[in-house]
Write a protein that holds these residues in place. Structure first.
Motif, mmCIF file in Angstrom:
data_model
loop_
_atom_site.group_PDB
_atom_site.id
_atom_site.type_symbol
_atom_site.label_atom_id
_atom_site.label_comp_id
_atom_site.label_asym_id
_atom_site.label_seq_id
_atom_site.Cartn_x
_atom_site.Cartn_y
_atom_site.Cartn_z
ATOM 1 N N ILE A 94 13.480 -10.554 25.200
ATOM 2 C CA ILE A 94 11.772 -10.746 25.655
ATOM 3 C C ILE A 94 11.401 -10.439 24.031
ATOM 4 C CG2 ILE A 94 9.965 -10.607 26.734
ATOM 5 C CD1 ILE A 94 11.800 -8.983 28.876
ATOM 6 N N ALA A 95 10.772 -11.732 23.853
ATOM 7 C CA ALA A 95 9.888 -11.825 22.570
ATOM 8 C C ALA A 95 8.448 -12.016 22.547
ATOM 9 C CB ALA A 95 10.491 -12.630 21.384
ATOM 10 N N THR A 96 7.440 -11.845 21.692
ATOM 11 C CA THR A 96 6.338 -11.959 21.851
ATOM 12 C C THR A 96 5.957 -12.870 20.732
ATOM 13 O OG1 THR A 96 5.168 -10.283 20.403
ATOM 14 C CG2 THR A 96 5.953 -9.741 22.666
ATOM 15 N N ALA A 97 4.688 -14.012 21.105
ATOM 16 C CA ALA A 97 4.525 -14.906 19.987
ATOM 17 C C ALA A 97 3.102 -15.234 20.297
ATOM 18 C CB ALA A 97 5.387 -16.273 19.827
ATOM 19 N N SER A 98 2.150 -15.877 19.638
ATOM 20 C CA SER A 98 0.962 -16.197 20.119
ATOM 21 C C SER A 98 0.330 -17.721 19.798
ATOM 22 C CB SER A 98 -0.143 -15.226 19.776
ATOM 23 O OG SER A 98 -0.054 -14.992 18.246
ATOM 24 N N ARG A 99 1.406 -18.446 19.200
ATOM 25 C CA ARG A 99 1.156 -19.423 18.725
ATOM 26 C C ARG A 99 1.959 -20.797 18.989
ATOM 27 N NH1 ARG A 99 0.888 -19.758 13.078
ATOM 28 N NH2 ARG A 99 1.652 -17.691 12.932
ATOM 29 N N PRO A 100 1.842 -21.971 19.233
ATOM 30 C CA PRO A 100 2.855 -22.819 19.430
ATOM 31 C C PRO A 100 4.033 -22.695 18.509
ATOM 32 C CG PRO A 100 0.806 -23.918 19.988
ATOM 33 C CD PRO A 100 0.653 -22.546 19.284
ATOM 34 N N ALA A 101 3.884 -22.599 17.143
ATOM 35 C CA ALA A 101 4.798 -22.667 15.952
ATOM 36 C C ALA A 101 5.634 -21.322 16.153
ATOM 37 C CB ALA A 101 4.201 -22.773 14.569
ATOM 38 N N THR A 102 4.889 -20.271 16.381
ATOM 39 C CA THR A 102 5.749 -18.974 16.431
ATOM 40 C C THR A 102 6.608 -18.712 17.885
ATOM 41 O OG1 THR A 102 3.757 -17.968 17.088
ATOM 42 C CG2 THR A 102 4.387 -17.880 14.793
ATOM 43 N N HIS A 103 6.003 -19.498 18.922
ATOM 44 C CA HIS A 103 6.754 -19.633 20.195
ATOM 45 C C HIS A 103 8.087 -20.082 20.041
ATOM 46 C CE1 HIS A 103 7.826 -21.246 24.046
ATOM 47 N NE2 HIS A 103 7.232 -20.170 24.573
ATOM 48 N N ASP A 104 8.085 -21.567 19.380
ATOM 49 C CA ASP A 104 9.248 -22.317 19.101
ATOM 50 C C ASP A 104 10.252 -21.511 18.078
ATOM 51 O OD1 ASP A 104 7.898 -24.140 20.807
ATOM 52 O OD2 ASP A 104 7.340 -25.359 18.910
ATOM 53 N N ALA A 135 7.830 -13.296 15.617
ATOM 54 C CA ALA A 135 8.156 -14.344 14.457
ATOM 55 C C ALA A 135 7.908 -13.611 13.156
ATOM 56 C CB ALA A 135 6.943 -15.333 14.523
ATOM 57 N N GLY A 136 7.926 -12.435 13.054
ATOM 58 C CA GLY A 136 7.902 -11.641 11.948
ATOM 59 C C GLY A 136 9.321 -11.501 11.128
ATOM 60 N N GLY A 137 9.562 -11.151 10.003
ATOM 61 C CA GLY A 137 10.685 -11.127 9.522
ATOM 62 C C GLY A 137 11.840 -10.097 10.185
ATOM 63 N N VAL A 138 11.253 -8.885 10.548
ATOM 64 C CA VAL A 138 12.290 -7.965 11.260
ATOM 65 C C VAL A 138 12.604 -8.341 12.632
ATOM 66 C CG1 VAL A 138 12.385 -5.632 11.990
ATOM 67 C CG2 VAL A 138 11.358 -6.088 9.807
ATOM 68 N N GLY A 149 -1.348 -11.842 8.343
ATOM 69 C CA GLY A 149 -0.846 -11.530 9.546
ATOM 70 C C GLY A 149 -0.196 -12.829 10.249
ATOM 71 N N GLN A 150 -0.181 -13.995 9.612
ATOM 72 C CA GLN A 150 -0.008 -15.404 10.075
ATOM 73 C C GLN A 150 1.526 -15.996 9.667
ATOM 74 O OE1 GLN A 150 -1.858 -16.599 12.740
ATOM 75 N NE2 GLN A 150 -2.801 -14.632 12.540
ATOM 76 N N THR A 151 2.406 -15.012 8.991
ATOM 77 C CA THR A 151 3.337 -15.510 8.586
ATOM 78 C C THR A 151 4.668 -15.900 9.704
ATOM 79 O OG1 THR A 151 4.314 -13.500 7.975
ATOM 80 C CG2 THR A 151 3.263 -14.570 6.374
ATOM 81 N N ASN A 173 2.349 -16.572 -8.127
ATOM 82 C CA ASN A 173 3.140 -16.679 -6.938
ATOM 83 C C ASN A 173 2.973 -15.511 -6.019
ATOM 84 O OD1 ASN A 173 3.346 -19.631 -7.509
ATOM 85 N ND2 ASN A 173 5.402 -19.301 -8.195
ATOM 86 N N LEU A 174 3.408 -14.585 -6.602
ATOM 87 C CA LEU A 174 3.365 -13.221 -5.908
ATOM 88 C C LEU A 174 2.019 -13.130 -5.401
ATOM 89 C CD1 LEU A 174 5.937 -11.176 -7.797
ATOM 90 C CD2 LEU A 174 6.094 -11.747 -5.467
ATOM 91 N N ARG A 175 0.841 -12.927 -5.992
ATOM 92 C CA ARG A 175 -0.406 -12.866 -5.237
ATOM 93 C C ARG A 175 -0.686 -13.909 -4.016
ATOM 94 N NH1 ARG A 175 -2.025 -12.416 -10.706
ATOM 95 N NH2 ARG A 175 -2.716 -14.759 -10.882
ATOM 96 N N GLU A 176 -0.140 -15.110 -4.115
ATOM 97 C CA GLU A 176 -0.068 -15.986 -2.890
ATOM 98 C C GLU A 176 0.836 -15.298 -1.845
ATOM 99 O OE1 GLU A 176 0.738 -20.558 -1.577
ATOM 100 O OE2 GLU A 176 0.968 -19.959 -3.668
ATOM 101 N N ALA A 177 1.793 -14.856 -2.206
ATOM 102 C CA ALA A 177 2.805 -14.341 -1.275
ATOM 103 C C ALA A 177 2.018 -13.138 -0.618
ATOM 104 C CB ALA A 177 4.108 -13.999 -1.574
ATOM 105 N N HIS A 178 1.645 -12.195 -1.262
ATOM 106 C CA HIS A 178 0.748 -11.011 -0.806
ATOM 107 C C HIS A 178 -0.274 -11.493 0.037
ATOM 108 C CE1 HIS A 178 2.600 -7.266 -3.176
ATOM 109 N NE2 HIS A 178 3.232 -8.374 -3.367
ATOM 110 N N MET A 179 -1.081 -12.448 -0.098
ATOM 111 C CA MET A 179 -2.036 -12.919 0.589
ATOM 112 C C MET A 179 -1.650 -13.167 2.087
ATOM 113 S SD MET A 179 -4.605 -14.966 -1.960
ATOM 114 C CE MET A 179 -5.428 -14.448 -3.488
ATOM 115 N N MET A 180 -0.427 -14.242 1.847
ATOM 116 C CA MET A 180 0.278 -14.603 3.156
ATOM 117 C C MET A 180 0.444 -13.499 4.073
ATOM 118 S SD MET A 180 2.189 -17.983 1.504
ATOM 119 C CE MET A 180 2.777 -18.201 3.215
ATOM 120 N N ILE A 181 1.258 -12.652 3.552
ATOM 121 C CA ILE A 181 1.537 -11.434 4.138
ATOM 122 C C ILE A 181 0.426 -10.796 4.597
ATOM 123 C CG2 ILE A 181 2.628 -9.213 4.173
ATOM 124 C CD1 ILE A 181 4.708 -11.240 4.186
ATOM 125 N N GLU A 182 -0.798 -10.378 3.955
ATOM 126 C CA GLU A 182 -1.738 -9.611 4.550
ATOM 127 C C GLU A 182 -2.764 -10.538 5.616
ATOM 128 O OE1 GLU A 182 -3.997 -8.387 0.898
ATOM 129 O OE2 GLU A 182 -2.444 -7.027 0.643
#
Length: 339
Positions: free
Chosen positions: A179-189, A159-162, A326-328, A315-324
């Motif tokens: 074959i892709a990996t995902a661990s949550r229903p949202a990322t599976h979908d 589910a990551g960007g790359v 690992g749940q994006t 807004n960029l600090r919020e984005a960095h927090m989200m990236i860090e």
């Protein structure tokens, strides 16, 4: 011009970790384009640089390695672009980043923005598209067969960007099973919506799950995250004489176990071509133009996951927090500067 930057590496919770600043407007030279930035996206590299790279004393470091915008100036040696062109690109590590109103970039690593996308949708694509394309087709070369095996690739961190780009590119350009990996229903979908044929859970051992699939052992593994945690499983599940590529930064990576299966190991860093001005540096501009064509033909789509609003330090600090965290899912984008 307005920009966002920092003067020393700090935890993202510290307001000084990213600040709104004013800097001189840059002037293009050589093969530079001066681009008025309309939207940017945030990648893990942004957070890695912010946490570790110190600018010279008293100077500002501007992060950002994804952008979409309009060419408003050109250097004397530019041949392929003109003022007014709409472009998208990822830039390079050894120059100021894209979190600024105006930005300089070598024309050879720039593509023409897809006509069918808005600024935010386009800004989500460059870095991840380049990384995915270079790994899949330049490093792993997934179109070649691993003899005796059905053509398939395991993409870890689906589910990551790359990975979100890699899944689409494999489906659009090859007949290889994904074959892709995902661990949550949202990322599976999410990964299924991008075209993954099968999804396995990377929070559990991967080898038993992949072995249970009808694909047989994959000849290719593309690991985008937590490679050190998955390495033992990767070696178990990959086909003999297979090809294994990674883009993350394991603290340690013991490659000796790859020998028994004669596995090849491939690193990918999309900044290699511009950092070293390789003989094929212009391949990145051509690659982005091909991605633009595929988007406009409806064969792949933007991976924009969330638009956080204007390009500001908060807004960029919020984005960095989200990236860090690992749940994006997909890409985080910021668009425009406050009026």
């Amino acid at each position: 011009m307005r920009a966002v930057g920092y003067q020393k590496p700090l935890p993202i919770e510290n307001p000084a970790s990213l600040q709104d600043i004013d800097l001189p407007k840059p002037v293009p030279s050589g093969r530079d384009l001066l681009v008025e930035i309309k939207a940017v996206s945030v990648n893990p590299v942004d957070t890695k640089v912010r946490r570790s790279a110190s600018p010279e004393a008293g100077q500002w470091r501007v992060p950002g390695w994804d952008a979409a915008g309009i060419v408003v100036g050109v250097g004397p040696d530019v041949t392929d672009f003109s003022i007014g062109d709409q472009v998208f690109y990822a830039g390079t590590l050894d120059r100021p980043g894209t979190d600024a109103e105006f930005h300089l970039v070598d024309e050879r690593i720039v593509g023409r923005k897809p006509h069918s996308l808005n600024w935010a949708e386009a800004a989500a694509l460059p870095l991840t598209a380049i990384t995915a394309c270079e790994m899949l087709f330049d490093r792993l070369d997934i179109r070649r067969l691993v003899l005796g095996m059905k053509p398939s690739v395991l993409i870890i961190g689906g589910a990551g960007g790359v990975s979100s780009m890699a899944i689409q590119l494999v489906r659009a350009l090859t007949d290889v099973t994904v074959i892709a990996t995902a661990s949550r229903p949202a990322t599976h979908d999410w990964v299924k919506s991008l075209g993954a044929h099968y999804v396995v859970d990377h929070s559990k051992p991967l080898a038993p799950q992949v072995v249970a699939l009808p694909t047989g052992a994959p000849g290719f593994v593309f690991s985008t995250t937590q490679t050190d945690q998955h390495l033992a499983d990767i070696i178990k599940l990959i086909a003999p004489q297979g090809h294994f590529g990674l883009i993350d930064d394991p603290t340690e990576l013991d490659v000796l176990p790859l020998k028994k299966k004669s596995l090849s190991l491939h690193w990918e860093l999309m900044f290699t071509r511009p950092l070293f001005e390789t003989a094929d540096i212009s391949a990145q501009g051509k690659l982005l133009n091909e991605v633009s064509r595929l988007v406009d033909e409806g064969r792949i789509r933007t991976t924009l996951g969330k638009n956080l609003g204007p390009i500001t330090a908060a807004n960029l600090r919020e984005a960095h927090m989200m990236i860090e965290s690992g749940q994006t899912k997909g890409k985080i984008v910021l668009e425009g500067f406050p009026a």
